[in-house]
Design a protein around this motif. Structure first.
Motif, PDB file in Angstrom:
ATOM      1  N   ALA A 276     -34.678 -43.947  55.242  1.00  0.00           N
ATOM      2  CA  ALA A 276     -34.174 -44.372  56.438  1.00  0.00           C
ATOM      3  C   ALA A 276     -34.973 -44.893  57.425  1.00  0.00           C
ATOM      4  O   ALA A 276     -36.065 -44.549  57.852  1.00  0.00           O
ATOM      5  CB  ALA A 276     -33.251 -43.198  56.888  1.00  0.00           C
ATOM      6  N   GLY A 277     -34.318 -45.671  58.318  1.00  0.00           N
ATOM      7  CA  GLY A 277     -34.845 -46.170  59.584  1.00  0.00           C
ATOM      8  C   GLY A 277     -35.181 -47.843  59.700  1.00  0.00           C
ATOM      9  O   GLY A 277     -34.953 -48.161  60.936  1.00  0.00           O
ATOM     10  N   GLU A 278     -35.146 -48.239  58.611  1.00  0.00           N
ATOM     11  CA  GLU A 278     -35.375 -49.838  58.691  1.00  0.00           C
ATOM     12  C   GLU A 278     -34.206 -50.545  58.248  1.00  0.00           C
ATOM     13  O   GLU A 278     -33.612 -51.451  58.770  1.00  0.00           O
ATOM     14  CB  GLU A 278     -36.383 -50.402  57.672  1.00  0.00           C
ATOM     15  CG  GLU A 278     -36.693 -52.026  57.919  1.00  0.00           C
ATOM     16  CD  GLU A 278     -38.280 -52.215  57.011  1.00  0.00           C
ATOM     17  OE1 GLU A 278     -37.975 -53.090  56.411  1.00  0.00           O
ATOM     18  OE2 GLU A 278     -38.872 -51.456  57.384  1.00  0.00           O
ATOM     19  N   LEU A 279     -33.452 -50.150  57.125  1.00  0.00           N
ATOM     20  CA  LEU A 279     -32.255 -50.681  56.624  1.00  0.00           C
ATOM     21  C   LEU A 279     -31.096 -49.361  56.418  1.00  0.00           C
ATOM     22  O   LEU A 279     -31.622 -48.470  56.370  1.00  0.00           O
ATOM     23  CB  LEU A 279     -32.362 -51.245  55.521  1.00  0.00           C
ATOM     24  CG  LEU A 279     -33.014 -52.661  55.102  1.00  0.00           C
ATOM     25  CD1 LEU A 279     -33.168 -52.954  53.782  1.00  0.00           C
ATOM     26  CD2 LEU A 279     -32.394 -53.711  56.002  1.00  0.00           C
ATOM     27  N   PRO A 280     -29.871 -49.641  56.453  1.00  0.00           N
ATOM     28  CA  PRO A 280     -28.965 -48.521  56.277  1.00  0.00           C
ATOM     29  C   PRO A 280     -29.387 -48.196  54.902  1.00  0.00           C
ATOM     30  O   PRO A 280     -29.564 -48.657  53.886  1.00  0.00           O
ATOM     31  CB  PRO A 280     -27.516 -49.237  56.368  1.00  0.00           C
ATOM     32  CG  PRO A 280     -28.028 -50.668  57.134  1.00  0.00           C
ATOM     33  CD  PRO A 280     -29.193 -51.010  56.894  1.00  0.00           C
ATOM     34  N   THR A 281     -29.075 -46.641  54.749  1.00  0.00           N
ATOM     35  CA  THR A 281     -29.166 -45.994  53.538  1.00  0.00           C
ATOM     36  C   THR A 281     -27.737 -45.305  53.120  1.00  0.00           C
ATOM     37  O   THR A 281     -27.242 -44.544  54.051  1.00  0.00           O
ATOM     38  CB  THR A 281     -30.551 -44.767  53.513  1.00  0.00           C
ATOM     39  OG1 THR A 281     -30.008 -44.213  54.737  1.00  0.00           O
ATOM     40  CG2 THR A 281     -31.629 -45.589  53.777  1.00  0.00           C
ATOM     41  N   VAL A 282     -27.409 -45.206  52.105  1.00  0.00           N
ATOM     42  CA  VAL A 282     -26.234 -44.821  51.514  1.00  0.00           C
ATOM     43  C   VAL A 282     -26.323 -44.102  50.212  1.00  0.00           C
ATOM     44  O   VAL A 282     -27.201 -44.780  49.228  1.00  0.00           O
ATOM     45  CB  VAL A 282     -25.142 -45.911  51.516  1.00  0.00           C
ATOM     46  CG1 VAL A 282     -25.315 -46.949  50.732  1.00  0.00           C
ATOM     47  CG2 VAL A 282     -23.653 -45.313  51.362  1.00  0.00           C
ATOM     48  N   HIS A 283     -25.798 -43.197  49.857  1.00  0.00           N
ATOM     49  CA  HIS A 283     -25.677 -42.609  48.421  1.00  0.00           C
ATOM     50  C   HIS A 283     -24.610 -43.334  47.405  1.00  0.00           C
ATOM     51  O   HIS A 283     -23.665 -44.008  48.169  1.00  0.00           O
ATOM     52  CB  HIS A 283     -25.048 -41.101  48.512  1.00  0.00           C
ATOM     53  CG  HIS A 283     -25.540 -40.435  47.541  1.00  0.00           C
ATOM     54  ND1 HIS A 283     -24.570 -40.208  46.281  1.00  0.00           N
ATOM     55  CD2 HIS A 283     -26.430 -39.402  47.083  1.00  0.00           C
ATOM     56  CE1 HIS A 283     -25.147 -39.513  45.491  1.00  0.00           C
ATOM     57  NE2 HIS A 283     -26.057 -38.968  45.739  1.00  0.00           N
ATOM     58  N   ILE A 284     -25.004 -43.399  46.283  1.00  0.00           N
ATOM     59  CA  ILE A 284     -24.252 -44.270  45.367  1.00  0.00           C
ATOM     60  C   ILE A 284     -22.688 -43.594  45.242  1.00  0.00           C
ATOM     61  O   ILE A 284     -21.915 -44.506  45.195  1.00  0.00           O
ATOM     62  CB  ILE A 284     -24.990 -44.119  43.874  1.00  0.00           C
ATOM     63  CG1 ILE A 284     -23.856 -44.997  43.100  1.00  0.00           C
ATOM     64  CG2 ILE A 284     -25.064 -42.907  43.412  1.00  0.00           C
ATOM     65  CD1 ILE A 284     -24.660 -45.257  41.682  1.00  0.00           C
ATOM     66  N   ALA A 285     -22.565 -42.540  45.409  1.00  0.00           N
ATOM     67  CA  ALA A 285     -21.189 -41.677  45.426  1.00  0.00           C
ATOM     68  C   ALA A 285     -20.319 -42.374  46.728  1.00  0.00           C
ATOM     69  O   ALA A 285     -19.171 -42.820  46.417  1.00  0.00           O
ATOM     70  CB  ALA A 285     -21.353 -40.319  45.572  1.00  0.00           C
ATOM     71  N   GLU A 286     -21.003 -42.573  47.939  1.00  0.00           N
ATOM     72  CA  GLU A 286     -20.295 -43.102  48.858  1.00  0.00           C
ATOM     73  C   GLU A 286     -19.924 -44.619  48.841  1.00  0.00           C
ATOM     74  O   GLU A 286     -18.847 -44.904  49.161  1.00  0.00           O
ATOM     75  CB  GLU A 286     -21.291 -42.934  50.227  1.00  0.00           C
ATOM     76  CG  GLU A 286     -21.426 -41.565  50.462  1.00  0.00           C
ATOM     77  CD  GLU A 286     -22.681 -41.476  51.495  1.00  0.00           C
ATOM     78  OE1 GLU A 286     -22.088 -41.104  52.851  1.00  0.00           O
ATOM     79  OE2 GLU A 286     -23.748 -41.933  51.435  1.00  0.00           O
ATOM     80  N   LEU A 287     -20.566 -45.299  47.944  1.00  0.00           N
ATOM     81  CA  LEU A 287     -20.433 -46.727  47.855  1.00  0.00           C
ATOM     82  C   LEU A 287     -19.209 -46.849  46.645  1.00  0.00           C
ATOM     83  O   LEU A 287     -18.174 -47.558  47.007  1.00  0.00           O
ATOM     84  CB  LEU A 287     -21.716 -47.362  47.358  1.00  0.00           C
ATOM     85  CG  LEU A 287     -22.741 -47.804  48.251  1.00  0.00           C
ATOM     86  CD1 LEU A 287     -23.893 -48.465  47.452  1.00  0.00           C
ATOM     87  CD2 LEU A 287     -22.003 -48.564  49.435  1.00  0.00           C
ATOM     88  N   LEU A 288     -19.197 -46.189  45.935  1.00  0.00           N
ATOM     89  CA  LEU A 288     -18.378 -45.990  44.682  1.00  0.00           C
ATOM     90  C   LEU A 288     -16.786 -45.157  45.273  1.00  0.00           C
ATOM     91  O   LEU A 288     -15.820 -45.731  44.879  1.00  0.00           O
ATOM     92  CB  LEU A 288     -18.749 -45.146  43.381  1.00  0.00           C
ATOM     93  CG  LEU A 288     -19.792 -45.585  42.637  1.00  0.00           C
ATOM     94  CD1 LEU A 288     -20.283 -44.664  41.700  1.00  0.00           C
ATOM     95  CD2 LEU A 288     -19.592 -47.157  42.365  1.00  0.00           C
ATOM     96  N   ASP A 289     -17.050 -44.438  46.270  1.00  0.00           N
ATOM     97  CA  ASP A 289     -15.887 -43.978  46.718  1.00  0.00           C
ATOM     98  C   ASP A 289     -15.054 -45.012  47.624  1.00  0.00           C
ATOM     99  O   ASP A 289     -13.812 -45.240  47.782  1.00  0.00           O
ATOM    100  CB  ASP A 289     -16.136 -42.911  47.884  1.00  0.00           C
ATOM    101  CG  ASP A 289     -15.093 -42.234  48.571  1.00  0.00           C
ATOM    102  OD1 ASP A 289     -13.808 -42.166  48.188  1.00  0.00           O
ATOM    103  OD2 ASP A 289     -15.262 -41.864  49.698  1.00  0.00           O
ATOM    104  N   TRP A 290     -15.983 -45.897  48.197  1.00  0.00           N
ATOM    105  CA  TRP A 290     -15.455 -46.953  49.172  1.00  0.00           C
ATOM    106  C   TRP A 290     -14.775 -48.068  48.355  1.00  0.00           C
ATOM    107  O   TRP A 290     -13.613 -48.450  48.620  1.00  0.00           O
ATOM    108  CB  TRP A 290     -16.630 -47.330  50.047  1.00  0.00           C
ATOM    109  CG  TRP A 290     -16.043 -48.639  50.800  1.00  0.00           C
ATOM    110  CD1 TRP A 290     -15.084 -49.058  51.644  1.00  0.00           C
ATOM    111  CD2 TRP A 290     -17.175 -49.881  50.965  1.00  0.00           C
ATOM    112  NE1 TRP A 290     -15.122 -50.033  52.273  1.00  0.00           N
ATOM    113  CE2 TRP A 290     -16.182 -50.646  51.995  1.00  0.00           C
ATOM    114  CE3 TRP A 290     -18.445 -50.304  50.768  1.00  0.00           C
ATOM    115  CZ2 TRP A 290     -16.876 -51.911  52.613  1.00  0.00           C
ATOM    116  CZ3 TRP A 290     -18.950 -51.308  51.353  1.00  0.00           C
ATOM    117  CH2 TRP A 290     -17.957 -52.289  52.133  1.00  0.00           C
ATOM    118  N   ALA A 291     -15.652 -48.298  47.393  1.00  0.00           N
ATOM    119  CA  ALA A 291     -14.852 -49.340  46.213  1.00  0.00           C
ATOM    120  C   ALA A 291     -13.633 -48.767  45.512  1.00  0.00           C
ATOM    121  O   ALA A 291     -12.554 -49.626  45.298  1.00  0.00           O
ATOM    122  CB  ALA A 291     -15.904 -49.822  45.081  1.00  0.00           C
ATOM    123  N   GLY A 292     -13.255 -47.577  45.544  1.00  0.00           N
ATOM    124  CA  GLY A 292     -12.118 -47.050  45.120  1.00  0.00           C
ATOM    125  C   GLY A 292     -11.095 -46.548  46.141  1.00  0.00           C
ATOM    126  O   GLY A 292     -10.070 -46.137  45.664  1.00  0.00           O
TER     127      GLY A 292
END
Length: 298
Positions: A276-292
């Protein structure tokens, strides 16, 4: 001074304590720890969950310790993802640390005590009804949970109990199913660089699963050069060996920058906080949840 005073000071960053800026500028291990603590106002966690059928598989979720404190929204996202796939996820709040940190620091007996406590909780839940899977959303922890039989190789009774437990353990990337069609939200997201943690690809021998799940959801992926190399987090390594860990982090971030990606995704809280610190970091579960249909994590 209390034994865990440094950690209590770090936690005050969320309350805008005047001492926090000083801590983050300190050299060595204390400075590294303070920079890993989340700053600013903590986001409210949305624990709303879609309904599941009466026959839905039963999944026990272990909240763990570090992630429970730093990013509880990851578990909330994972629960929603699996609920949409008709899995009933039950959070076991009374379960504690998996024991990985203590065990890998050479404190084997302490690590075993943590492991025994988790196995006991699992057995209590199994006595109430069928358990189809045990989940923890940090790949570093799921790798260690699967390794419990080796941890108890010299204790026959506990080895048998550990084998029954480990047989149920699944990483999030193993439980989640590809979305049937790409999501519009994913197509409009920044390009994703998925960093496969060492504990996922080397520890659990899970290759390409995270990338496949994200691609099926419609996210644009940028492969990371030398993706098999460590980012430098390695559990407590980044705290105990900050210089070497920092060099590994710099090399990994340079590789990610070369892809042109705008977001770093991973499956392990240690990697996410370390990078973290240079680019946004995110867990794969959060991305798949957003897509769903879940909340936007970026």
């Amino acid at each position: 001074m209390p034994k865990h005073a440094p950690l209590s000071l770090l936690r005050t960053r969320n309350r805008r304590n005047w001492f926090a800026p000083i801590l983050t500028r300190l050299p060595g291990k204390l400075g590294v720890m303070s920079r890993k603590a989340p700053g600013g106002k903590r986001k409210r966690v949305d624990w709303s969950v879609p309904e599941v059928s009466p026959a839905a598989p039963r999944v026990l979720l272990l909240p763990g310790c570090v992630q429970r404190a730093l990013a509880p929204g990851i578990d909330a996202a994972a629960i929603r993802v699996l609920a949409r796939e008709d899995m009933r996820v039950e959070r076991l709040e009374r379960s504690g640390c998996c024991g990985a940190l203590a065990y890998h620091l050479g404190k084997a007996e302490g690590g075993k005590e943590y492991a025994k406590a988790i196995i006991r909780v699992f057995e209590e839940e199994a006595a109430k009804g069928r358990v189809d899977a045990v989940l923890i959303t940090a790949s570093g922890c799921s790798a260690f949970l699967k390794d419990y039989p080796r941890v108890f190789v010299d204790e026959p009774e506990w080895k048998a109990r550990a084998e029954a437990f480990a047989a149920k353990v699944k990483d999030f990337t193993e439980l989640a199913h590809p979305l049937p069609s790409p999501a519009a939200e994913a197509a409009n997201a920044p390009v994703i660089a998925f960093h496969p943690p060492c504990t996922l690809q080397h520890g659990q021998r899970i290759y390409g699963r995270g990338e496949a799940l994200l691609a099926a959801a419609g996210f644009r992926l940028a492969p990371i050069p030398d993706a098999h190399l460590c980012c430098g987090s390695a559990g407590s390594y980044s705290l105990l060996q900050p210089e070497i860990a920092g060099e590994l982090r710099a090399r990994k971030l340079a590789a990610i920058r070369s892809t042109g990606a705008g977001v770093i995704a991973s499956a392990n809280i240690g990697c996410l906080t370390h990078l973290a610190g240079e680019l946004p970091t995110v867990h794969i579960a959060e991305l798949l949840d957003w897509a769903g249909g879940g909340p936007r994590p970026l």
